[in-house]
Write an enzyme that holds these catalytic residues in place. Structure first.
Site, PDB file in Angstrom:
ATOM      1  N   HIS A 183      17.233   0.634  21.903  1.00 43.57           N
ATOM      2  CA  HIS A 183      16.541  -0.644  21.668  1.00 43.57           C
ATOM      3  C   HIS A 183      17.592  -1.709  21.343  1.00 43.57           C
ATOM      4  CE1 HIS A 183      12.785  -2.760  20.945  1.00 43.57           C
ATOM      5  NE2 HIS A 183      13.076  -3.036  19.696  1.00 43.57           N
ATOM      6  N   ARG A 239       9.757  -1.306  28.778  1.00 48.85           N
ATOM      7  CA  ARG A 239       8.899  -0.968  27.639  1.00 48.85           C
ATOM      8  C   ARG A 239       8.382  -2.234  26.965  1.00 48.85           C
ATOM      9  NH1 ARG A 239      13.247   1.764  25.299  1.00 48.85           N
ATOM     10  NH2 ARG A 239      13.168   0.222  23.641  1.00 48.85           N
ATOM     11  N   TYR A 285      -7.623 -25.564  -2.876  1.00 47.98           N
ATOM     12  CA  TYR A 285      -6.897 -25.214  -4.106  1.00 47.98           C
ATOM     13  C   TYR A 285      -5.638 -26.057  -4.300  1.00 47.98           C
ATOM     14  CZ  TYR A 285      -9.556 -20.804  -4.407  1.00 47.98           C
ATOM     15  OH  TYR A 285     -10.529 -19.840  -4.507  1.00 47.98           O
ATOM     16  N   MET A 333      -8.488 -17.438   0.876  1.00 46.03           N
ATOM     17  CA  MET A 333      -8.685 -16.074   1.369  1.00 46.03           C
ATOM     18  C   MET A 333      -9.674 -16.032   2.539  1.00 46.03           C
ATOM     19  SD  MET A 333      -9.933 -12.635  -0.631  1.00 46.03           S
ATOM     20  CE  MET A 333      -8.651 -12.733  -1.869  1.00 46.03           C
TER      21      MET A 333
END
Ligand SMILES: *Cc1c(COP(=O)(O)O)cnc(C)c1O
Length: 396
Positions: A183, A239, A285, A333
């Protein structure tokens, strides 16, 4: 509502999630198949292994694998053994390779599921041989050499020792060495001197395996970037991962469209609430965004738990109708806010595209990456399983 007109007029309507779904991911499997076809074309005579680790880079490993095989991939690659077993159990019959484990990994299960195993350490070779003994099934092995990334792979003298051990196991019939691989550290900078240097180490490492009497194995080194920019690194098999999902691994060199690729993921939400607030109102916030006029604020029910990076606060892009907007204030969130402007006709239910295709004028994973100081890989792979995936069939 301008989105309903859009829904009736174009390909997008096929993708619409049922009413009431607040956020979702649409995956265009036809795009994945077409991207693989394009990568195959560029890879010339080399085979193509489609990498679907990390749940297909967030697109769904099984559907991504199916689409990639339809597009001409001859095998599937995943990082973890458990990922390989899951994709196999889902019904993918093509050759599959997995490469990252710790001692105690269930190599016996891998052999029974006909999964090829990368080996880069003596302990893994020993555990694989033990699994061959317990199952009676010979292992198909891809030996991994570290050619200069200093990550996975056998380095230097360890490589020579591994080749000797593996050749002995092959002579006994316990394993078949079907691949030699490595790699790149700098595949995204094809002119970087380490690229040529790694290829030289790689070619010498493969020659060492031949000298040990092993024949007929495939050599593979190229990820997406090398597949697209470095034909000398194609060897017998490429790949690619990121590029099969239509994203550019080298945005400094070319966009995905310039590479002939099409983004497969669309991340969509719907406005949940629109309200008028006065000038000088802090939003979300910590009030890091403050309105400079009376305006309309739209709430989009998607946040960092869904995969929008919190670093996209006051930075991440969104598309509402034809309008490109920037997240106003902190990413929470479960939600983000948009400053829609005082005249906005937007209403609850309108579609908001967070990630999509550049050709459609939508913000892309690459746009999010630039806005938040990361790479598109991280944007798509971290999209949460809380978002349901809807698939457009590869035949569509
Ligand atoms: C992830 C990975 C790939 C695919 O990389 P892309 O840059 O997404 O094309 C190929 N080989 C290995 C070893 C990998 O870990």
């Amino acid at each position: 509502m301008d989105h309903s007109a859009e829904a009736g007029s174009g390909a997008r309507s096929e993708f619409l999630a049922p009413a009431g779904v607040s956020g979702w991911i649409e995956v265009d499997l036809g795009a994945i198949a077409a991207n693989v076809r394009e990568l195959k074309r560029r890879a010339g005579s080399a085979d193509l292994m489609a990498v679907v680790k990390a749940d297909g880079y967030g697109h769904g490993a099984y559907p991504a694998a199916r689409a990639a095989l339809a597009g001409g991939a001859s095998s599937i690659g995943v990082a973890q053994l458990t990922e390989a077993l899951a994709v196999r159990a889902a019904g993918i019959k093509a050759p599959m390779l997995t490469w990252l484990y710790v001692p105690g990994a269930d190599f016996a299960a891998a052999l029974l599921a006909d999964i090829d195993l990368a080996v880069s350490t003596d302990w893994a070779l020993a555990e694989v041989i033990a699994a061959v003994r317990s199952t009676g099934k010979p292992a198909r092995i891809h030996l991994k050499v570290d050619t200069g990334l200093a990550r996975n792979g056998a380095f230097g003298a360890d490589w020579s020792a591994l080749v000797a051990q593996a050749a002995a196991a092959a002579a006994e019939g316990a394993i078949e060495i079907v691949g030699v691989w490595s790699h790149f550290a700098y595949a995204d900078a094809p002119e970087h001197p380490t690229v040529r240097a790694q290829q030289e180490v790689f070619e010498a490492a493969a020659a060492e395996v031949e000298r040990a009497g092993i024949r007929g194995f495939q050599r593979h080194l190229a990820n997406s970037a090398a597949t697209l920019t470095n034909p000398s690194a194609h060897y017998d098999l490429v790949r690619p991962g990121l590029a099969i999902y239509g994203l550019s691994p080298t945005p400094d060199i070319a966009t995905s469209a310039e590479f002939g690729l099409r983004e497969a993921m669309r991340v969509v939400s719907r406005v949940a609430n629109v309200k008028t607030v006065p000038a000088g109102q802090g939003v979300s916030y910590g009030h890091t965004y403050v309105t400079d006029r009376e305006t309309r604020i739209g709430l989009v029910p998607m946040g960092y738990a869904d995969g929008l990076p919190r670093s996209g606060s006051n930075a991440g892009p969104a598309l509402l109708g034809e309008r490109r907007l920037t997240i106003a204030g902190r990413v929470c969130m479960d939600q983000v806010m948009l400053d829609l402007g005082p005249e906005s006709p937007a209403v609850a239910g309108d579609e908001v595209v967070l990630v999509g295709s550049a050709a459609a004028g939508e913000p892309t994973a690459e746009d999010w990456a630039v806005a938040t100081g990361t790479i598109s890989y991280e944007i798509v792979t971290r999209m949460s399983t809380r978002l349901p995936r809807y698939y457009r069939s590869e035949t569509a």
